[in-house]
Motif scaffolding. Structure first.
Motif, short mmCIF file in Angstrom:
data_model
loop_
_atom_site.label_atom_id
_atom_site.label_comp_id
_atom_site.label_asym_id
_atom_site.label_seq_id
_atom_site.Cartn_x
_atom_site.Cartn_y
_atom_site.Cartn_z
N TRP A 53 6.90 -12.98 -0.04
CA TRP A 53 5.99 -11.97 0.51
C TRP A 53 6.75 -10.72 0.95
CZ3 TRP A 53 6.25 -9.71 5.27
CH2 TRP A 53 6.94 -10.38 6.28
N PHE A 54 8.01 -10.89 1.39
CA PHE A 54 8.81 -9.74 1.82
C PHE A 54 9.22 -8.90 0.61
CE2 PHE A 54 12.97 -8.32 4.00
CZ PHE A 54 12.35 -7.22 4.56
N ALA A 55 9.63 -9.57 -0.47
CA ALA A 55 9.99 -8.85 -1.69
C ALA A 55 8.78 -8.08 -2.23
CB ALA A 55 10.51 -9.83 -2.74
N ARG A 56 7.62 -8.71 -2.18
CA ARG A 56 6.41 -8.06 -2.67
C ARG A 56 6.04 -6.85 -1.81
NH1 ARG A 56 3.80 -12.29 -2.84
NH2 ARG A 56 2.72 -12.21 -0.84
N LEU A 57 6.16 -7.01 -0.48
CA LEU A 57 5.85 -5.90 0.41
C LEU A 57 6.79 -4.72 0.19
CD1 LEU A 57 4.82 -5.85 4.07
CD2 LEU A 57 6.95 -4.68 3.47
N ARG A 58 8.09 -4.99 0.02
CA ARG A 58 9.04 -3.90 -0.19
C ARG A 58 8.68 -3.09 -1.44
NH1 ARG A 58 12.79 -8.08 0.64
NH2 ARG A 58 13.59 -7.86 -1.50
N LYS A 59 8.31 -3.80 -2.50
CA LYS A 59 7.93 -3.11 -3.73
C LYS A 59 6.67 -2.29 -3.52
CE LYS A 59 6.89 -3.94 -8.62
NZ LYS A 59 6.76 -4.96 -9.69
N GLU A 60 5.71 -2.85 -2.81
CA GLU A 60 4.45 -2.13 -2.59
C GLU A 60 4.66 -0.85 -1.80
OE1 GLU A 60 1.44 -6.03 -2.58
OE2 GLU A 60 2.16 -5.16 -0.69
N VAL A 61 5.41 -0.92 -0.69
CA VAL A 61 5.56 0.29 0.13
C VAL A 61 6.42 1.34 -0.58
CG1 VAL A 61 5.12 -0.88 2.31
CG2 VAL A 61 7.48 -0.68 1.48
N ARG A 62 7.37 0.90 -1.41
CA ARG A 62 8.13 1.87 -2.22
C ARG A 62 7.18 2.63 -3.14
NH1 ARG A 62 12.00 -2.21 -3.25
NH2 ARG A 62 11.17 -2.47 -5.37
N VAL A 90 1.97 1.80 -1.47
CA VAL A 90 0.85 0.90 -1.16
C VAL A 90 1.14 0.21 0.18
CG1 VAL A 90 -0.46 -1.13 -1.87
CG2 VAL A 90 0.38 0.50 -3.59
N ALA A 91 0.30 0.45 1.18
CA ALA A 91 0.47 -0.13 2.51
C ALA A 91 -0.68 -1.08 2.80
CB ALA A 91 0.53 0.97 3.57
N LYS A 92 -0.36 -2.34 3.10
CA LYS A 92 -1.39 -3.34 3.38
C LYS A 92 -1.34 -3.85 4.82
CE LYS A 92 -1.81 -4.88 -1.43
NZ LYS A 92 -1.66 -6.01 -2.38
N LEU A 93 -0.14 -4.04 5.35
CA LEU A 93 -0.04 -4.47 6.75
C LEU A 93 -0.47 -3.34 7.67
CD1 LEU A 93 3.35 -6.42 7.07
CD2 LEU A 93 1.04 -7.35 7.16
N LYS A 125 0.29 0.66 7.36
CA LYS A 125 -0.79 1.63 7.27
C LYS A 125 -0.62 2.74 8.31
CE LYS A 125 -4.41 -1.31 5.28
NZ LYS A 125 -5.75 -1.89 5.48
N SER A 126 -0.16 2.36 9.50
CA SER A 126 0.03 3.36 10.56
C SER A 126 1.10 4.38 10.15
CB SER A 126 0.43 2.67 11.86
OG SER A 126 -0.62 1.87 12.36
N CYS A 127 2.20 3.90 9.58
CA CYS A 127 3.25 4.81 9.15
C CYS A 127 2.78 5.73 8.02
CB CYS A 127 4.49 4.04 8.70
SG CYS A 127 5.45 3.31 10.05
N PHE A 128 1.86 5.21 7.20
CA PHE A 128 1.30 6.00 6.10
C PHE A 128 0.15 6.90 6.56
CE2 PHE A 128 3.86 3.25 3.60
CZ PHE A 128 3.94 3.76 2.31
N SER A 158 5.57 7.08 0.59
CA SER A 158 6.27 5.88 0.13
C SER A 158 7.27 5.53 1.22
CB SER A 158 6.97 6.11 -1.21
OG SER A 158 8.03 7.05 -1.06
N CYS A 159 7.84 4.34 1.15
CA CYS A 159 8.71 3.90 2.25
C CYS A 159 9.84 3.03 1.73
CB CYS A 159 7.87 3.12 3.27
SG CYS A 159 8.85 2.44 4.64
N ASP A 160 11.05 3.34 2.18
CA ASP A 160 12.21 2.51 1.86
C ASP A 160 12.87 1.96 3.12
OD1 ASP A 160 13.39 4.79 2.88
OD2 ASP A 160 14.71 5.15 1.18
#
Length: 302
Positions: free
Chosen positions: A247-256, A259-262, A266-269, A202-204
């Protein structure tokens, strides 16, 4: 007890593996109280320059040149204005992939920060190579609340004795980290492979620090080395408008939530992702070298 003293106590008394989750929980509670959003950003990082005096192997700076480019006073003033608009009381850092102590304007920039944001907490995150006692004293007088210094190899002659002397004189102002050892390095979106790298689950990172780059862009997170994912620009939008970009708010929630889509996420995950060429503006180093530059290499304002 204020945030500065709590941070100092936590850094002194807790190992990183315990301190990080406790700190994250505390900051989320504080942000919920201040901003109505527990996942609001915890710090603002202002990229005052591009230049670094080191080229460490676990940093993309060992692959790419760091030009002697400096944030203009106009953009810096606007960054302060944008923070003032939200009554910013958190940390203000002067770093992205640069060495902040190499900017001869740093004392003045800290002074300007405290005038514009009296309750903010200016903080210096640095390799410490260029930090003298005189400069430390001037920065503390200007309003710096904390120094986080990381010892990188190869160590400069006298680094340890000089830093230990500063810690003895101003113990509550300093946190000193050892690398390798006490720093959890990421792969910077797939650009490097540091020893001991553990892929994210996960990512914050986006909420750890809102990064304002040299030209006023707010980028995805601290791992967006090539500044390819600009969310907005402070010349055109407020920090809240940028932060609340759908899109930024959605991405922050996903990586928390893991879920990595960019591709960069994905590389960090540690997920398979196509090789991404660097932008045309990136300049490869002719001979990557982890040796620190001499103090005489300190740039003047461009």
């Amino acid at each position: 007890m204020d945030l500065q003293h709590l941070t100092w106590l936590a850094n002194r008394l807790m190992p990183t593996r315990i301190r990080r989750p406790i700190s994250s929980s505390f900051m989320r509670l504080l942000n919920w109280r201040r901003h109505g959003d527990p996942y609001f950003f915890r710090a603002v990082s202002v990229e005052i320059s591009r230049w670094c005096n080191r080229a460490c192997v676990y940093c993309p700076n060992h692959l790419f040149e760091t030009p002697r480019e400096f944030m203009t006073q106009e953009v810096f003033d606007l960054a302060l204005q944008r923070m003032a608009e939200i009554g910013w009381r958190g940390f203000v850092d002067y770093v992205f992939y640069n060495e902040p102590l190499a900017d001869p304007r740093l004392v003045s920039l800290v002074q300007q920060t405290k005038r514009a944001l009296p309750r903010a907490l200016p903080r210096i995150i640095s390799n410490g190579d260029l930090l003298t006692r005189e400069l430390a004293a001037r920065l503390i007088e200007a309003g710096v609340t904390h120094f986080i210094l990381t010892r990188h190899l190869p160590e400069r002659p006298g680094w340890r004795d000089r830093v230990q002397s500063l810690v003895r004189e101003w113990p509550r102002y300093f946190t000193v980290l050892e690398s390798p050892g006490q720093v959890r390095w990421t792969n910077r979106g797939g650009l490097v492979t540091p020893e001991g790298f553990v892929p994210f689950t996960s990512c914050d990172a986006p909420e750890n620090s809102l990064v304002i780059t040299l030209n006023g862009d707010v980028v995805l997170c601290c791992n967006d080395y090539h500044r390819e994912h600009a969310v907005g620009n402070i010349r055109e939008q407020s920090l809240l408008e940028i932060w609340q970009t759908p899109w930024f708010a959605r991405l922050r929630k996903e990586v928390r939530q893991g879920v990595a889509k960019l591709p960069i996420c994905k590389s960090c995950f540690g997920l398979p992702t196509p090789q991404r060429p660097p932008p045309k503006s990136a300049v490869f180093r002719r001979a990557p070298d982890s040796e620190p530059a001499s103090a005489a290499g300190t740039p003047s304002q461009a």
